[in-house]
Design a protein around this motif. Structure first.
Motif, PDB file in Angstrom:
ATOM      1  N   ILE A  79      -7.086   4.894   9.361  1.00 44.41           N
ATOM      2  CA  ILE A  79      -5.810   4.374   9.106  1.00 44.41           C
ATOM      3  C   ILE A  79      -6.096   3.993   7.572  1.00 44.41           C
ATOM      4  O   ILE A  79      -5.187   4.318   6.740  1.00 44.41           O
ATOM      5  CB  ILE A  79      -5.404   3.513  10.010  1.00 44.41           C
ATOM      6  CG1 ILE A  79      -5.035   4.112  11.344  1.00 44.41           C
ATOM      7  CG2 ILE A  79      -4.080   2.576   9.353  1.00 44.41           C
ATOM      8  CD1 ILE A  79      -4.694   3.003  12.508  1.00 44.41           C
ATOM      9  N   LEU A  80      -7.260   3.071   7.360  1.00 45.98           N
ATOM     10  CA  LEU A  80      -7.278   2.757   5.905  1.00 45.98           C
ATOM     11  C   LEU A  80      -7.540   3.661   5.004  1.00 45.98           C
ATOM     12  O   LEU A  80      -7.090   3.617   3.688  1.00 45.98           O
ATOM     13  CB  LEU A  80      -8.478   1.651   6.026  1.00 45.98           C
ATOM     14  CG  LEU A  80      -8.393   0.337   6.831  1.00 45.98           C
ATOM     15  CD1 LEU A  80      -9.376  -0.541   6.712  1.00 45.98           C
ATOM     16  CD2 LEU A  80      -6.878  -0.627   6.121  1.00 45.98           C
ATOM     17  N   GLY A  81      -8.210   4.537   5.236  1.00 44.53           N
ATOM     18  CA  GLY A  81      -8.473   5.637   4.355  1.00 44.53           C
ATOM     19  C   GLY A  81      -7.129   6.538   4.004  1.00 44.53           C
ATOM     20  O   GLY A  81      -7.154   6.750   2.756  1.00 44.53           O
ATOM     21  N   ALA A  82      -6.327   6.731   5.079  1.00 43.79           N
ATOM     22  CA  ALA A  82      -4.954   7.619   4.826  1.00 43.79           C
ATOM     23  C   ALA A  82      -4.001   6.554   4.006  1.00 43.79           C
ATOM     24  O   ALA A  82      -3.389   7.206   3.111  1.00 43.79           O
ATOM     25  CB  ALA A  82      -4.547   7.763   6.138  1.00 43.79           C
ATOM     26  N   LEU A  83      -4.089   5.168   4.246  1.00 42.17           N
ATOM     27  CA  LEU A  83      -3.390   4.522   3.289  1.00 42.17           C
ATOM     28  C   LEU A  83      -3.725   4.543   1.805  1.00 42.17           C
ATOM     29  O   LEU A  83      -2.848   4.279   0.916  1.00 42.17           O
ATOM     30  CB  LEU A  83      -3.340   2.991   3.912  1.00 42.17           C
ATOM     31  CG  LEU A  83      -2.590   2.843   5.225  1.00 42.17           C
ATOM     32  CD1 LEU A  83      -2.778   1.493   5.811  1.00 42.17           C
ATOM     33  CD2 LEU A  83      -1.032   2.846   4.898  1.00 42.17           C
ATOM     34  N   GLY A  84      -5.024   4.351   1.928  1.00 38.86           N
ATOM     35  CA  GLY A  84      -5.521   4.537   0.346  1.00 38.86           C
ATOM     36  C   GLY A  84      -5.287   5.725  -0.301  1.00 38.86           C
ATOM     37  O   GLY A  84      -5.017   5.611  -1.331  1.00 38.86           O
ATOM     38  N   LEU A  85      -5.238   6.823   0.342  1.00 35.19           N
ATOM     39  CA  LEU A  85      -4.909   8.102  -0.210  1.00 35.19           C
ATOM     40  C   LEU A  85      -3.345   8.302  -0.431  1.00 35.19           C
ATOM     41  O   LEU A  85      -2.874   8.719  -1.706  1.00 35.19           O
ATOM     42  CB  LEU A  85      -5.062   9.636   0.719  1.00 35.19           C
ATOM     43  CG  LEU A  85      -6.785   9.651   0.930  1.00 35.19           C
ATOM     44  CD1 LEU A  85      -6.855  10.631   2.088  1.00 35.19           C
ATOM     45  CD2 LEU A  85      -7.220   9.844  -0.279  1.00 35.19           C
ATOM     46  N   LEU A 118       5.713  -1.434   1.577  1.00 30.57           N
ATOM     47  CA  LEU A 118       5.501  -1.104   3.006  1.00 30.57           C
ATOM     48  C   LEU A 118       4.053  -0.819   2.991  1.00 30.57           C
ATOM     49  O   LEU A 118       3.089  -1.186   4.019  1.00 30.57           O
ATOM     50  CB  LEU A 118       6.263  -0.220   3.532  1.00 30.57           C
ATOM     51  CG  LEU A 118       7.885  -0.367   3.793  1.00 30.57           C
ATOM     52  CD1 LEU A 118       8.656   0.583   4.339  1.00 30.57           C
ATOM     53  CD2 LEU A 118       7.944  -1.689   4.555  1.00 30.57           C
ATOM     54  N   ALA A 119       3.432   0.035   2.233  1.00 29.55           N
ATOM     55  CA  ALA A 119       2.191   0.627   2.206  1.00 29.55           C
ATOM     56  C   ALA A 119       1.034  -0.505   1.782  1.00 29.55           C
ATOM     57  O   ALA A 119      -0.018  -0.543   2.771  1.00 29.55           O
ATOM     58  CB  ALA A 119       2.113   1.868   1.356  1.00 29.55           C
TER      59      ALA A 119
END
Length: 481
Positions: free
Chosen positions: A268-274, A290-291
Protein backbone atom coordinates in the motif's frame (compact mmCIF):
# COMPACT_ATOMS: atom_id res chain seq x y z
CA UNK A 1 -19.54 -31.53 75.49
CA UNK A 2 -23.11 -30.32 74.75
CA UNK A 3 -24.14 -26.71 75.28
CA UNK A 4 -25.01 -23.56 73.40
CA UNK A 5 -22.29 -20.96 73.55
CA UNK A 6 -24.21 -18.66 75.94
CA UNK A 7 -25.18 -21.38 78.50
CA UNK A 8 -23.04 -23.24 81.04
CA UNK A 9 -21.50 -26.26 79.25
CA UNK A 10 -22.84 -29.73 80.06
CA UNK A 11 -19.82 -31.99 80.52
CA UNK A 12 -19.26 -35.71 80.00
CA UNK A 13 -17.51 -36.69 83.25
CA UNK A 14 -15.72 -39.97 83.92
CA UNK A 15 -15.39 -41.02 87.59
CA UNK A 16 -12.62 -43.56 88.34
CA UNK A 17 -12.73 -45.16 91.81
CA UNK A 18 -12.27 -48.78 92.95
CA UNK A 19 -14.63 -48.34 95.95
CA UNK A 20 -18.17 -48.70 94.64
CA UNK A 21 -19.91 -46.64 97.33
CA UNK A 22 -17.69 -43.62 96.95
CA UNK A 23 -17.80 -43.95 93.15
CA UNK A 24 -21.60 -43.98 93.12
CA UNK A 25 -21.79 -41.09 95.55
CA UNK A 26 -19.49 -38.96 93.39
CA UNK A 27 -21.40 -39.94 90.25
CA UNK A 28 -24.67 -38.91 91.88
CA UNK A 29 -23.16 -35.56 92.91
CA UNK A 30 -21.94 -34.88 89.37
CA UNK A 31 -25.31 -35.85 87.89
CA UNK A 32 -27.10 -33.60 90.35
CA UNK A 33 -24.95 -30.72 89.13
CA UNK A 34 -26.45 -31.24 85.66
CA UNK A 35 -23.64 -33.10 83.89
CA UNK A 36 -23.48 -36.48 82.15
CA UNK A 37 -21.51 -39.02 84.18
CA UNK A 38 -20.24 -42.59 83.98
CA UNK A 39 -18.04 -44.55 86.35
CA UNK A 40 -15.38 -47.27 86.13
CA UNK A 41 -13.81 -49.30 88.89
CA UNK A 42 -10.11 -49.36 87.97
CA UNK A 43 -7.33 -47.65 86.07
CA UNK A 44 -7.26 -50.15 83.19
CA UNK A 45 -10.99 -49.67 82.61
CA UNK A 46 -10.47 -45.90 82.60
CA UNK A 47 -7.79 -46.17 79.90
CA UNK A 48 -10.06 -48.36 77.74
CA UNK A 49 -12.99 -45.97 78.23
CA UNK A 50 -10.91 -42.95 77.20
CA UNK A 51 -9.81 -44.68 74.00
CA UNK A 52 -13.35 -45.70 73.00
CA UNK A 53 -15.24 -42.60 74.13
CA UNK A 54 -13.29 -39.53 75.18
CA UNK A 55 -14.83 -37.78 78.23
CA UNK A 56 -14.55 -34.04 78.86
CA UNK A 57 -13.24 -34.36 82.43
CA UNK A 58 -11.83 -37.24 84.52
CA UNK A 59 -12.29 -37.43 88.30
CA UNK A 60 -9.59 -39.90 89.36
CA UNK A 61 -9.00 -41.54 92.75
CA UNK A 62 -5.30 -41.66 93.62
CA UNK A 63 -5.31 -44.92 95.65
CA UNK A 64 -6.39 -47.95 93.57
CA UNK A 65 -5.06 -51.52 93.70
CA UNK A 66 -4.18 -52.25 90.05
CA UNK A 67 -2.94 -48.95 88.71
CA UNK A 68 -2.75 -46.04 91.11
CA UNK A 69 -3.88 -42.58 90.07
CA UNK A 70 -0.33 -41.41 89.44
CA UNK A 71 0.32 -44.07 86.77
CA UNK A 72 -3.15 -43.63 85.24
CA UNK A 73 -2.53 -39.88 84.94
CA UNK A 74 0.79 -40.47 83.22
CA UNK A 75 -0.76 -42.91 80.73
CA UNK A 76 -3.72 -40.62 80.06
CA UNK A 77 -1.32 -37.86 79.08
CA UNK A 78 0.44 -40.22 76.67
CA UNK A 79 -2.92 -41.23 75.13
CA UNK A 80 -4.42 -37.75 74.79
CA UNK A 81 -1.91 -35.71 72.81
CA UNK A 82 -4.30 -34.22 70.26
CA UNK A 83 -6.72 -32.58 72.73
CA UNK A 84 -6.52 -31.46 76.30
CA UNK A 85 -8.29 -33.76 78.80
CA UNK A 86 -8.61 -32.19 82.30
CA UNK A 87 -7.74 -34.72 85.04
CA UNK A 88 -8.83 -33.90 88.63
CA UNK A 89 -7.39 -36.30 91.22
CA UNK A 90 -9.25 -37.05 94.46
CA UNK A 91 -7.97 -38.43 97.75
CA UNK A 92 -8.72 -38.42 101.46
CA UNK A 93 -5.02 -38.64 102.40
CA UNK A 94 -3.67 -35.81 104.54
CA UNK A 95 -0.83 -33.61 103.34
CA UNK A 96 -0.05 -32.03 100.01
CA UNK A 97 2.83 -34.26 98.92
CA UNK A 98 0.67 -36.78 97.02
CA UNK A 99 -1.26 -33.99 95.26
CA UNK A 100 2.02 -32.32 94.26
CA UNK A 101 3.25 -35.64 92.87
CA UNK A 102 0.01 -36.10 90.91
CA UNK A 103 0.33 -32.63 89.40
CA UNK A 104 3.91 -33.45 88.41
CA UNK A 105 2.62 -36.55 86.61
CA UNK A 106 0.25 -34.42 84.51
CA UNK A 107 -2.88 -33.93 86.63
CA UNK A 108 -4.56 -30.53 86.29
CA UNK A 109 -6.26 -30.12 89.68
CA UNK A 110 -7.24 -31.96 92.85
CA UNK A 111 -10.16 -32.37 95.26
CA UNK A 112 -9.92 -33.42 98.89
CA UNK A 113 -12.41 -36.08 100.02
CA UNK A 114 -15.12 -35.86 101.15
CA UNK A 115 -15.79 -33.71 98.10
CA UNK A 116 -17.45 -30.36 98.68
CA UNK A 117 -20.36 -30.14 96.16
CA UNK A 118 -20.00 -26.35 95.82
CA UNK A 119 -16.27 -26.64 95.14
CA UNK A 120 -16.85 -29.46 92.64
CA UNK A 121 -19.52 -27.37 90.90
CA UNK A 122 -17.16 -24.39 90.68
CA UNK A 123 -14.30 -26.48 89.29
CA UNK A 124 -16.47 -28.21 86.68
CA UNK A 125 -17.94 -24.86 85.66
CA UNK A 126 -14.41 -23.46 85.30
CA UNK A 127 -13.13 -26.36 83.22
CA UNK A 128 -16.31 -26.32 81.13
CA UNK A 129 -15.67 -22.71 80.17
CA UNK A 130 -12.03 -23.43 79.36
CA UNK A 131 -13.03 -26.42 77.22
CA UNK A 132 -15.67 -24.36 75.42
CA UNK A 133 -13.06 -21.70 74.66
CA UNK A 134 -10.65 -24.40 73.50
CA UNK A 135 -13.34 -25.81 71.22
CA UNK A 136 -13.99 -22.44 69.62
CA UNK A 137 -10.27 -21.89 69.12
CA UNK A 138 -9.90 -25.35 67.61
CA UNK A 139 -12.78 -24.67 65.22
CA UNK A 140 -11.24 -21.37 64.18
CA UNK A 141 -7.86 -23.02 63.64
CA UNK A 142 -9.47 -25.81 61.62
CA UNK A 143 -11.27 -23.26 59.44
CA UNK A 144 -7.99 -21.48 58.83
CA UNK A 145 -6.29 -24.77 58.02
CA UNK A 146 -9.09 -25.74 55.61
CA UNK A 147 -8.84 -22.35 53.89
CA UNK A 148 -5.05 -22.64 53.67
CA UNK A 149 -5.21 -26.16 52.28
CA UNK A 150 -7.69 -25.08 49.60
CA UNK A 151 -5.30 -22.42 48.29
CA UNK A 152 -3.79 -23.75 45.07
CA UNK A 153 -0.59 -21.75 45.52
CA UNK A 154 2.30 -23.16 47.56
CA UNK A 155 2.25 -21.51 51.01
CA UNK A 156 5.08 -22.10 53.48
CA UNK A 157 6.05 -20.38 56.72
CA UNK A 158 9.69 -20.04 57.74
CA UNK A 159 11.13 -19.44 61.20
CA UNK A 160 13.95 -16.91 61.78
CA UNK A 161 16.54 -19.55 60.80
CA UNK A 162 14.81 -20.21 57.46
CA UNK A 163 13.39 -23.59 58.55
CA UNK A 164 9.91 -24.65 57.45
CA UNK A 165 7.49 -24.49 60.38
CA UNK A 166 4.19 -24.70 58.48
CA UNK A 167 3.08 -25.77 54.99
CA UNK A 168 -0.22 -26.08 53.19
CA UNK A 169 -1.51 -29.02 51.15
CA UNK A 170 -0.31 -27.51 47.86
CA UNK A 171 3.22 -27.30 49.28
CA UNK A 172 3.09 -30.98 50.21
CA UNK A 173 1.93 -31.91 46.71
CA UNK A 174 4.17 -29.58 44.68
CA UNK A 175 7.31 -30.12 46.72
CA UNK A 176 6.99 -33.88 46.36
CA UNK A 177 5.89 -35.13 49.77
CA UNK A 178 2.38 -36.21 48.90
CA UNK A 179 -0.55 -35.49 51.19
CA UNK A 180 1.47 -35.27 54.42
CA UNK A 181 3.79 -32.58 55.70
CA UNK A 182 6.01 -35.33 57.07
CA UNK A 183 9.56 -34.68 55.97
CA UNK A 184 8.98 -31.02 55.11
CA UNK A 185 8.72 -29.39 58.52
CA UNK A 186 12.08 -28.47 59.99
CA UNK A 187 13.91 -28.52 56.67
CA UNK A 188 15.80 -25.39 55.52
CA UNK A 189 14.24 -23.45 52.65
CA UNK A 190 17.63 -23.42 50.92
CA UNK A 191 17.42 -27.21 50.62
CA UNK A 192 13.93 -27.15 49.09
CA UNK A 193 13.99 -23.92 47.06
CA UNK A 194 17.68 -23.51 46.32
CA UNK A 195 17.96 -20.09 48.02
CA UNK A 196 18.27 -19.02 51.64
CA UNK A 197 15.77 -16.84 53.50
CA UNK A 198 17.61 -13.54 52.89
CA UNK A 199 17.80 -14.17 49.14
CA UNK A 200 14.20 -15.34 49.02
CA UNK A 201 12.88 -12.09 50.50
CA UNK A 202 14.70 -10.07 47.81
CA UNK A 203 13.44 -11.97 44.76
CA UNK A 204 10.28 -11.55 42.73
CA UNK A 205 10.44 -14.83 40.80
CA UNK A 206 12.06 -18.21 41.33
CA UNK A 207 12.41 -21.51 39.49
CA UNK A 208 11.24 -24.18 41.92
CA UNK A 209 12.56 -27.72 41.56
CA UNK A 210 10.36 -30.49 42.94
CA UNK A 211 11.75 -33.70 44.37
CA UNK A 212 10.79 -35.64 41.24
CA UNK A 213 13.15 -33.44 39.22
CA UNK A 214 10.57 -31.27 37.46
CA UNK A 215 10.62 -27.48 37.72
CA UNK A 216 8.10 -24.66 37.52
CA UNK A 217 8.49 -20.87 37.46
CA UNK A 218 6.95 -19.18 40.49
CA UNK A 219 6.11 -15.64 41.51
CA UNK A 220 7.21 -14.95 45.08
CA UNK A 221 5.24 -13.03 47.70
CA UNK A 222 6.79 -12.78 51.19
CA UNK A 223 4.95 -11.47 54.27
CA UNK A 224 6.88 -11.05 57.55
CA UNK A 225 5.01 -11.27 60.86
CA UNK A 226 5.89 -11.61 64.53
CA UNK A 227 5.36 -14.64 66.78
CA UNK A 228 6.69 -14.94 70.33
CA UNK A 229 8.95 -11.98 69.72
CA UNK A 230 10.50 -13.50 66.59
CA UNK A 231 10.01 -12.59 62.95
CA UNK A 232 8.56 -15.31 60.76
CA UNK A 233 7.99 -15.18 57.01
CA UNK A 234 5.04 -16.63 55.15
CA UNK A 235 5.98 -17.25 51.51
CA UNK A 236 3.47 -17.73 48.70
CA UNK A 237 4.76 -19.33 45.47
CA UNK A 238 2.36 -18.86 42.57
CA UNK A 239 2.94 -21.21 39.64
CA UNK A 240 3.47 -19.12 36.49
CA UNK A 241 3.57 -22.04 34.06
CA UNK A 242 0.09 -21.45 32.62
CA UNK A 243 0.58 -17.67 32.55
CA UNK A 244 3.87 -18.08 30.68
CA UNK A 245 2.17 -20.37 28.16
CA UNK A 246 -0.56 -17.78 27.61
CA UNK A 247 2.07 -15.04 27.22
CA UNK A 248 3.94 -17.12 24.65
CA UNK A 249 0.73 -17.75 22.73
CA UNK A 250 -0.07 -14.04 22.83
CA UNK A 251 3.43 -13.11 21.66
CA UNK A 252 3.27 -15.64 18.82
CA UNK A 253 -0.14 -14.27 17.82
CA UNK A 254 1.13 -10.67 17.85
CA UNK A 255 4.19 -11.63 15.85
CA UNK A 256 2.11 -13.51 13.28
CA UNK A 257 -0.45 -10.73 12.92
CA UNK A 258 2.28 -8.08 12.69
CA UNK A 259 4.08 -9.97 9.93
CA UNK A 260 0.82 -10.56 8.06
CA UNK A 261 -0.01 -6.85 8.28
CA UNK A 262 3.46 -5.81 7.17
CA UNK A 263 3.21 -7.40 3.70
CA UNK A 264 0.03 -5.67 2.44
CA UNK A 265 0.99 -2.42 4.19
CA UNK A 266 4.32 -2.33 2.34
CA UNK A 267 2.47 -2.75 -0.94
CA UNK A 268 0.00 0.00 0.00
CA UNK A 269 2.76 2.47 0.94
CA UNK A 270 4.67 1.61 -2.22
CA UNK A 271 1.61 2.21 -4.37
CA UNK A 272 0.93 5.53 -2.63
CA UNK A 273 4.53 6.57 -3.22
CA UNK A 274 4.24 5.76 -6.90
CA UNK A 275 1.01 7.71 -7.17
CA UNK A 276 2.57 10.71 -5.44
CA UNK A 277 5.56 10.46 -7.79
CA UNK A 278 3.32 10.69 -10.85
CA UNK A 279 3.99 7.20 -12.22
CA UNK A 280 0.31 6.83 -13.08
CA UNK A 281 0.09 10.40 -14.25
CA UNK A 282 -0.33 13.69 -12.47
CA UNK A 283 -2.82 13.57 -9.59
CA UNK A 284 -5.68 16.04 -9.59
CA UNK A 285 -5.17 18.88 -7.06
CA UNK A 286 -8.03 17.58 -4.90
CA UNK A 287 -6.48 14.08 -4.77
CA UNK A 288 -3.03 15.12 -3.49
CA UNK A 289 -4.14 15.93 0.10
CA UNK A 290 -6.01 12.63 0.25
CA UNK A 291 -2.93 10.73 -0.89
CA UNK A 292 -0.83 12.55 1.73
CA UNK A 293 -3.31 11.61 4.49
CA UNK A 294 -3.26 7.98 3.36
CA UNK A 295 0.55 7.95 3.27
CA UNK A 296 0.93 9.55 6.74
CA UNK A 297 -1.54 7.14 8.32
CA UNK A 298 0.11 4.23 6.57
CA UNK A 299 3.47 5.28 7.97
CA UNK A 300 1.91 5.62 11.43
CA UNK A 301 0.46 2.12 11.13
CA UNK A 302 3.90 0.90 10.07
CA UNK A 303 5.43 2.35 13.21
CA UNK A 304 2.80 0.65 15.37
CA UNK A 305 3.56 -2.67 13.70
CA UNK A 306 7.26 -2.08 14.34
CA UNK A 307 6.49 -1.54 18.03
CA UNK A 308 4.55 -4.80 18.21
CA UNK A 309 7.35 -6.69 16.50
CA UNK A 310 9.94 -5.18 18.83
CA UNK A 311 7.77 -6.07 21.82
CA UNK A 312 7.57 -9.73 20.84
CA UNK A 313 11.32 -9.86 20.18
CA UNK A 314 12.26 -8.22 23.46
CA UNK A 315 9.93 -10.28 25.63
CA UNK A 316 10.88 -13.45 23.78
CA UNK A 317 14.55 -12.54 24.28
CA UNK A 318 15.05 -12.77 20.50
CA UNK A 319 16.31 -9.22 19.92
CA UNK A 320 20.07 -9.11 19.39
CA UNK A 321 21.75 -5.84 20.34
CA UNK A 322 25.00 -4.91 18.57
CA UNK A 323 26.86 -2.92 21.21
CA UNK A 324 29.92 -1.04 20.05
CA UNK A 325 31.70 2.25 20.89
CA UNK A 326 29.76 5.17 19.40
CA UNK A 327 29.79 8.97 19.56
CA UNK A 328 26.71 10.13 21.42
CA UNK A 329 26.67 13.66 19.92
CA UNK A 330 26.82 12.18 16.42
CA UNK A 331 23.82 9.94 17.18
CA UNK A 332 21.93 12.87 18.70
CA UNK A 333 22.52 14.83 15.49
CA UNK A 334 21.05 11.96 13.47
CA UNK A 335 18.05 11.71 15.79
CA UNK A 336 17.31 15.43 15.53
CA UNK A 337 17.62 15.35 11.74
CA UNK A 338 15.29 12.36 11.51
CA UNK A 339 12.61 14.11 13.60
CA UNK A 340 13.02 17.62 12.14
CA UNK A 341 10.30 17.10 9.54
CA UNK A 342 7.78 15.99 12.18
CA UNK A 343 8.67 19.02 14.29
CA UNK A 344 8.29 21.37 11.31
CA UNK A 345 4.83 20.02 10.52
CA UNK A 346 3.77 20.72 14.11
CA UNK A 347 5.39 24.13 14.25
CA UNK A 348 7.73 23.00 17.05
CA UNK A 349 11.33 24.17 17.25
CA UNK A 350 14.03 21.66 18.27
CA UNK A 351 16.79 23.24 20.37
CA UNK A 352 20.09 21.38 20.77
CA UNK A 353 23.54 22.58 21.84
CA UNK A 354 26.31 19.99 21.33
CA UNK A 355 28.56 19.46 24.36
CA UNK A 356 31.91 21.30 24.23
CA UNK A 357 33.87 18.09 24.88
CA UNK A 358 32.06 16.06 22.22
CA UNK A 359 35.08 13.83 21.64
CA UNK A 360 34.72 12.48 25.20
CA UNK A 361 31.04 11.64 24.74
CA UNK A 362 31.44 8.01 23.81
CA UNK A 363 29.43 5.06 25.06
CA UNK A 364 28.99 1.41 24.21
CA UNK A 365 25.57 1.28 22.53
CA UNK A 366 23.57 -0.20 19.69
CA UNK A 367 23.35 2.89 17.47
CA UNK A 368 20.12 1.89 15.71
CA UNK A 369 18.36 1.14 19.00
CA UNK A 370 19.60 4.40 20.54
CA UNK A 371 18.09 6.26 17.57
CA UNK A 372 14.85 4.35 18.23
CA UNK A 373 14.96 5.49 21.89
CA UNK A 374 15.48 9.12 20.87
CA UNK A 375 12.79 8.87 18.20
CA UNK A 376 10.27 7.76 20.84
CA UNK A 377 11.26 10.53 23.27
CA UNK A 378 11.39 13.27 20.61
CA UNK A 379 8.16 12.27 18.87
CA UNK A 380 6.35 12.20 22.22
CA UNK A 381 7.75 15.61 23.14
CA UNK A 382 6.84 17.10 19.74
CA UNK A 383 3.38 15.53 19.79
CA UNK A 384 2.53 17.12 23.16
CA UNK A 385 4.13 20.53 22.51
CA UNK A 386 1.93 23.31 21.12
CA UNK A 387 2.82 25.05 17.87
CA UNK A 388 5.36 27.83 18.35
CA UNK A 389 6.88 26.23 21.48
CA UNK A 390 10.21 24.43 21.93
CA UNK A 391 11.60 20.96 22.61
CA UNK A 392 15.04 21.02 24.20
CA UNK A 393 17.65 18.26 23.90
CA UNK A 394 20.25 18.82 26.61
CA UNK A 395 23.42 16.70 26.87
CA UNK A 396 24.85 16.75 30.41
CA UNK A 397 27.91 15.05 31.89
CA UNK A 398 27.84 13.61 35.42
CA UNK A 399 30.94 11.70 36.53
CA UNK A 400 30.93 8.30 34.85
CA UNK A 401 27.50 8.92 33.28
CA UNK A 402 26.50 10.63 30.03
CA UNK A 403 23.02 12.14 30.37
CA UNK A 404 20.58 13.31 27.72
CA UNK A 405 17.49 15.29 28.80
CA UNK A 406 14.51 15.80 26.50
CA UNK A 407 12.38 18.69 27.78
CA UNK A 408 9.18 19.95 26.18
CA UNK A 409 6.81 22.86 26.82
CA UNK A 410 3.60 20.84 26.75
CA UNK A 411 0.96 20.26 29.44
CA UNK A 412 3.18 17.91 31.45
CA UNK A 413 2.34 14.56 33.05
CA UNK A 414 -0.42 13.85 35.53
CA UNK A 415 1.31 12.96 38.85
CA UNK A 416 -1.11 10.04 39.32
CA UNK A 417 0.05 8.55 36.01
CA UNK A 418 3.78 9.14 36.50
CA UNK A 419 4.50 5.85 38.45
CA UNK A 420 2.97 3.81 35.57
CA UNK A 421 4.42 5.75 32.66
CA UNK A 422 6.99 3.09 31.67
CA UNK A 423 4.58 0.15 31.97
CA UNK A 424 3.39 -1.83 28.97
CA UNK A 425 0.21 -0.52 27.27
CA UNK A 426 0.11 2.34 29.76
CA UNK A 427 -1.58 5.57 28.67
CA UNK A 428 -2.63 8.61 30.69
CA UNK A 429 -5.91 8.66 28.77
CA UNK A 430 -6.98 5.16 27.74
CA UNK A 431 -10.35 6.23 26.31
CA UNK A 432 -11.26 6.12 22.64
CA UNK A 433 -11.51 9.94 22.68
CA UNK A 434 -7.89 10.70 23.67
CA UNK A 435 -6.44 13.50 21.55
CA UNK A 436 -3.20 11.68 20.70
CA UNK A 437 -3.06 8.16 19.29
CA UNK A 438 -0.69 5.34 20.21
CA UNK A 439 -0.54 1.86 21.72
CA UNK A 440 1.13 2.73 25.02
CA UNK A 441 4.16 0.69 23.98
CA UNK A 442 6.63 3.44 23.07
CA UNK A 443 7.90 4.34 26.54
CA UNK A 444 7.81 0.70 27.67
CA UNK A 445 10.01 -0.31 24.72
CA UNK A 446 12.21 2.71 25.34
CA UNK A 447 12.78 1.69 28.96
CA UNK A 448 13.57 -1.93 28.05
CA UNK A 449 15.98 -0.90 25.28
CA UNK A 450 17.78 1.59 27.52
CA UNK A 451 18.16 -0.98 30.29
CA UNK A 452 19.34 -3.67 27.84
CA UNK A 453 22.09 -1.26 26.74
CA UNK A 454 23.18 -0.74 30.38
CA UNK A 455 21.51 2.62 30.84
CA UNK A 456 18.73 4.13 32.91
CA UNK A 457 15.69 6.25 32.11
CA UNK A 458 13.67 8.47 34.44
CA UNK A 459 10.88 10.99 34.19
CA UNK A 460 11.43 14.03 36.37
CA UNK A 461 8.84 15.48 38.74
CA UNK A 462 7.63 18.70 37.16
CA UNK A 463 4.51 20.70 38.00
CA UNK A 464 1.53 20.09 35.75
CA UNK A 465 1.46 22.66 32.96
CA UNK A 466 5.24 23.14 32.88
CA UNK A 467 6.15 20.43 30.41
CA UNK A 468 7.66 16.98 30.77
CA UNK A 469 11.30 16.06 31.24
CA UNK A 470 12.71 12.62 30.37
CA UNK A 471 16.32 11.71 30.95
CA UNK A 472 18.37 8.78 29.70
CA UNK A 473 21.90 8.13 30.87
CA UNK A 474 24.58 5.64 29.88
CA UNK A 475 28.01 4.80 31.33
CA UNK A 476 30.76 6.83 29.72
CA UNK A 477 33.13 4.66 27.71
CA UNK A 478 36.70 5.07 28.96
CA UNK A 479 38.95 3.81 26.19
CA UNK A 480 42.51 2.86 27.00
CA UNK A 481 45.23 4.83 25.24
Amino acid sequence: MNAPESAEPVLDVLVVDDIEASRQALCAMVEQLGHHVSGVCCGEAALVRVQTRRPDVVLLDLLMPDLDGFEVTRRLRALCRDRWLPVLVTSSMQGDEHFIHALQQGADDYLLRPVNPALLSAKLRHYGRVLALQGRLSSALQRQRDILDNILDVVITLDPQGLLCDVNLAACLRLGRGLSDHGLLGRPCAELLGVDLDTLTQQRELTVRTLDGSTFPAEISVSPWRHDGQIRHTVVLRDLTEQRQIDRMKDEFLATVSHELRTPLTSILGALGLLAGGVAGALPPAAKPLADVARRNGERLSRLIDDLLDLTKLEGDRMVLHLRPVSLPALLGEALAANQGYADRGGVRLVYTPPPDAERWRARLDGDRFLQVMANLLSNAIKHTPSGAHVYVEPLSEGPWLRVRVRDEGPGIDPAFRPRIFEKFSQADASDRRPQGGTGLGLYLTRVLVERMGGRIVVEDTPVGQGAVFEVKFPRLVEST
